[in-house]
Design a protein around this motif. Sequence first.
Motif, PDB file in Angstrom:
ATOM      1  N   THR A 173      67.263 -59.766  61.288  1.00  0.00           N
ATOM      2  CA  THR A 173      67.594 -59.248  59.948  1.00  0.00           C
ATOM      3  C   THR A 173      66.838 -60.021  58.857  1.00  0.00           C
ATOM      4  O   THR A 173      67.198 -59.933  57.687  1.00  0.00           O
ATOM      5  N   GLU A 174      65.826 -60.748  59.252  1.00  0.00           N
ATOM      6  CA  GLU A 174      64.909 -61.463  58.339  1.00  0.00           C
ATOM      7  C   GLU A 174      65.566 -62.597  57.569  1.00  0.00           C
ATOM      8  O   GLU A 174      65.011 -63.111  56.608  1.00  0.00           O
ATOM      9  N   GLN A 175      66.785 -63.014  57.975  1.00  0.00           N
ATOM     10  CA  GLN A 175      67.433 -64.123  57.268  1.00  0.00           C
ATOM     11  C   GLN A 175      66.678 -65.436  57.505  1.00  0.00           C
ATOM     12  O   GLN A 175      66.626 -66.300  56.629  1.00  0.00           O
TER      13      GLN A 175
ATOM     14  N   GLU B 146      62.646 -69.511  55.388  1.00  0.00           N
ATOM     15  CA  GLU B 146      61.291 -70.074  55.391  1.00  0.00           C
ATOM     16  C   GLU B 146      60.581 -69.842  54.065  1.00  0.00           C
ATOM     17  O   GLU B 146      59.882 -70.718  53.568  1.00  0.00           O
ATOM     18  N   ILE B 147      60.799 -68.642  53.490  1.00  0.00           N
ATOM     19  CA  ILE B 147      60.187 -68.340  52.195  1.00  0.00           C
ATOM     20  C   ILE B 147      60.674 -69.319  51.135  1.00  0.00           C
ATOM     21  O   ILE B 147      59.938 -69.737  50.257  1.00  0.00           O
ATOM     22  N   MET B 148      61.957 -69.695  51.227  1.00  0.00           N
ATOM     23  CA  MET B 148      62.509 -70.635  50.238  1.00  0.00           C
ATOM     24  C   MET B 148      61.962 -72.050  50.426  1.00  0.00           C
ATOM     25  O   MET B 148      62.177 -72.905  49.583  1.00  0.00           O
ATOM     26  N   GLY B 149      61.301 -72.288  51.568  1.00  0.00           N
ATOM     27  CA  GLY B 149      60.798 -73.636  51.837  1.00  0.00           C
ATOM     28  C   GLY B 149      61.768 -74.468  52.648  1.00  0.00           C
ATOM     29  O   GLY B 149      61.632 -75.685  52.732  1.00  0.00           O
TER      30      GLY B 149
ATOM     31  N   LYS C 160      53.335 -60.376  54.394  1.00  0.00           N
ATOM     32  CA  LYS C 160      53.735 -61.554  55.174  1.00  0.00           C
ATOM     33  C   LYS C 160      52.599 -62.570  55.285  1.00  0.00           C
ATOM     34  O   LYS C 160      52.847 -63.771  55.365  1.00  0.00           O
TER      35      LYS C 160
ATOM     36  N   VAL D 129      52.651 -64.499  51.867  1.00  0.00           N
ATOM     37  CA  VAL D 129      53.736 -65.485  51.683  1.00  0.00           C
ATOM     38  C   VAL D 129      53.779 -66.528  52.798  1.00  0.00           C
ATOM     39  O   VAL D 129      54.563 -67.462  52.745  1.00  0.00           O
TER      40      VAL D 129
ATOM     41  N   LEU E 246      54.412 -65.990  56.116  1.00  0.00           N
ATOM     42  CA  LEU E 246      55.242 -65.704  57.302  1.00  0.00           C
ATOM     43  C   LEU E 246      54.346 -65.351  58.486  1.00  0.00           C
ATOM     44  O   LEU E 246      54.736 -65.517  59.637  1.00  0.00           O
TER      45      LEU E 246
ATOM     46  N   VAL F 159      55.760 -76.392  50.532  1.00  0.00           N
ATOM     47  CA  VAL F 159      57.119 -76.360  49.965  1.00  0.00           C
ATOM     48  C   VAL F 159      57.128 -76.233  48.432  1.00  0.00           C
ATOM     49  O   VAL F 159      57.856 -75.388  47.892  1.00  0.00           O
TER      50      VAL F 159
ATOM     51  N   ARG G 215      56.415 -72.720  47.675  1.00  0.00           N
ATOM     52  CA  ARG G 215      57.510 -71.851  48.147  1.00  0.00           C
ATOM     53  C   ARG G 215      58.696 -71.881  47.190  1.00  0.00           C
ATOM     54  O   ARG G 215      59.409 -70.893  47.041  1.00  0.00           O
TER      55      ARG G 215
ATOM     56  N   MET H 274      61.675 -63.786  47.026  1.00  0.00           N
ATOM     57  CA  MET H 274      61.320 -62.611  47.824  1.00  0.00           C
ATOM     58  C   MET H 274      62.546 -61.744  48.074  1.00  0.00           C
ATOM     59  O   MET H 274      63.621 -62.250  48.408  1.00  0.00           O
TER      60      MET H 274
ATOM     61  N   PHE I  83      63.724 -58.880  50.544  1.00  0.00           N
ATOM     62  CA  PHE I  83      63.362 -58.270  51.826  1.00  0.00           C
ATOM     63  C   PHE I  83      63.841 -56.820  51.889  1.00  0.00           C
ATOM     64  O   PHE I  83      64.751 -56.418  51.164  1.00  0.00           O
TER      65      PHE I  83
ATOM     66  N   ALA J 182      68.227 -59.244  53.518  1.00  0.00           N
ATOM     67  CA  ALA J 182      68.273 -60.538  54.227  1.00  0.00           C
ATOM     68  C   ALA J 182      69.222 -61.533  53.575  1.00  0.00           C
ATOM     69  O   ALA J 182      68.912 -62.720  53.472  1.00  0.00           O
ATOM     70  N   LEU J 183      70.382 -61.037  53.130  1.00  0.00           N
ATOM     71  CA  LEU J 183      71.385 -61.961  52.584  1.00  0.00           C
ATOM     72  C   LEU J 183      72.031 -62.709  53.745  1.00  0.00           C
ATOM     73  O   LEU J 183      72.158 -62.163  54.840  1.00  0.00           O
ATOM     74  N   PHE J 184      72.440 -63.948  53.499  1.00  0.00           N
ATOM     75  CA  PHE J 184      73.084 -64.718  54.566  1.00  0.00           C
ATOM     76  C   PHE J 184      74.522 -64.209  54.754  1.00  0.00           C
ATOM     77  O   PHE J 184      75.346 -64.324  53.851  1.00  0.00           O
ATOM     78  N   ASP J 185      74.770 -63.648  55.938  1.00  0.00           N
ATOM     79  CA  ASP J 185      76.047 -62.978  56.215  1.00  0.00           C
ATOM     80  C   ASP J 185      77.260 -63.892  56.050  1.00  0.00           C
ATOM     81  O   ASP J 185      78.338 -63.450  55.678  1.00  0.00           O
TER      82      ASP J 185
ATOM     83  N   PHE K  83      72.451 -71.072  47.042  1.00  0.00           N
ATOM     84  CA  PHE K  83      71.863 -71.765  48.192  1.00  0.00           C
ATOM     85  C   PHE K  83      70.534 -72.492  47.886  1.00  0.00           C
ATOM     86  O   PHE K  83      70.427 -73.703  48.120  1.00  0.00           O
ATOM     87  N   PRO K  84      69.518 -71.791  47.330  1.00  0.00           N
ATOM     88  CA  PRO K  84      68.272 -72.532  47.050  1.00  0.00           C
ATOM     89  C   PRO K  84      68.444 -73.602  45.979  1.00  0.00           C
ATOM     90  O   PRO K  84      67.805 -74.648  46.038  1.00  0.00           O
TER      91      PRO K  84
ATOM     92  N   ARG L 223      69.220 -63.566  43.994  1.00  0.00           N
ATOM     93  CA  ARG L 223      68.882 -64.782  44.752  1.00  0.00           C
ATOM     94  C   ARG L 223      67.398 -65.132  44.561  1.00  0.00           C
ATOM     95  O   ARG L 223      67.040 -66.301  44.421  1.00  0.00           O
TER      96      ARG L 223
ATOM     97  N   ASP M  91      59.645 -56.296  49.356  1.00  0.00           N
ATOM     98  CA  ASP M  91      59.259 -55.450  50.497  1.00  0.00           C
ATOM     99  C   ASP M  91      60.147 -54.207  50.514  1.00  0.00           C
ATOM    100  O   ASP M  91      61.352 -54.319  50.716  1.00  0.00           O
TER     101      ASP M  91
END
Lengths: 243, 250
Positions: free
Chosen positions: A112-114, A119-122, B45, B48, B50, B74, B77, B82, B84, B88-91, B101-102, B150, B162
Amino acid sequence: MFTSFGKYILLLRLSFKKPEKFSVYWNEVMREMVSTGIGSLGIIAIISVFIGAVAAIQVAFQLSSPLVPLSIVGSISRDSTILEFSPTISSLVLTGRVGSSIASQIGTMRVTEQIDALEIMGVNAPGFLIAPKIIAGVTMIPLLIIVSVALGLAGGYMACLTSSTITPSDYIAGLQDGFNPVTVTVCATKAIVFGFIITSVCAYNGYYTEGGALEVGQSATRGVVYSCIMILFADLIISSMLL
Amino acid sequence: MIEIKDIYKTFGENEVLKAISAKFTPGKNNLIIGSSGSGKTTLLKCIVGLHEPTKGKVFFDGQNFTDMNFEERVPIRKEIGMLFQNSALFDSMTVEQNIIFPLNLFTDQSKAEMLERANFCLERVNLEGKNKLFPSELSGGMKKRVGIARAISMQPKYLFVDEPNSGLDPKTSILIDELISELTEEYNITTVIVTHDMNSVMGIGDHIIFLHNGEKWWEGSNKEIARTDNQELNDFVFASKFMRAAKARL
């Protein structure tokens, strides 16, 4: 096989790189400890009591002879529980409970690309996702196995309460007779090694998942199967080296 | 500004990207368009980091991103946001925790400051008061907006998006496009959007790159796209009867 092993070692190396912020990682470690330790306590308690009881009954059955003192049942049950039943069987059960959860959780995050988002965040994704799980595994699984040993022996005692072959006092006498502390060292070594195998092998399988829901399931299955094989192999190595 | 120079990407025998060069300028919506399998997402990708390009370089404000290792990347980054395709939210985290989070990892802000920033970002995407919801409790459009919140929480210089409209109804798609466009202009962000949504192309496409079979086939703006005689681009953009009719009226 060598490629996979190389990838596994590289992933472990990445997992234990210096964290971006210690407090965030510490919170993750605590969360994983609760999930692994408290979350698995129920299943470990149930299997340990039953295994301990069955071990006592079967040993009593096999040694029912007037030439053998009944207290030997307690001694054999104790050593079997400490050396094999608690660390190995509990770890195999924990592979299903904890390992499959780790592999499917990380695998789902991959598809799900999490993980890409991390990784994108560093963020060092292996460090953030895998290291806390391994730390939780090598600390909480030994604790669970200590609980398992205690409950296994208690299970044996409960079996003696209902048994006509051996009395609880004989069983207790056997538990106290001829105790060799090396068995505890072997048990602790196995617990730590098995904890590492369960968490790292399953995390590796989850981390390199490609595809969708089907592949996540396959990764979890592969993680559990490989962990079980590795546990049995490590069991043999540790037993032959330390006993 | 982001510059890509002569990017190639190969998976086994399959050459997905061939000699793609482009410049993406700040304050503009830079769109990468093309049919499915044309290499849009692979290009994104590669930009960025990936995917590593098989050949070619990516520069962020003159810094060679391709040749940097993980640690060197870093700082860049931290300036990237980004969104997605599936958000791609953290469940395991709430909306608020996702946004914080960041900030929590890379800044020394106090909890109050982080909460203030999270609330600001949520307000910016019209999701005030949804802090405590989990991703599973959100609709597709709301997930996209949380993803944007985010992505902008660290005040990025570069925003990558994307397929922002995939799975959304036309009205929500337009809202998302307008939001991205507003943020790009307001904060002078270098925004790169991968899409095959014609409403986005015509609505916000300040600078468009059309990929065909992994090659850059056409480059221009949404104003130029209607007048192009590029056969492949015309086949792609004016594939539907509606778009052909719209072109005929121009």
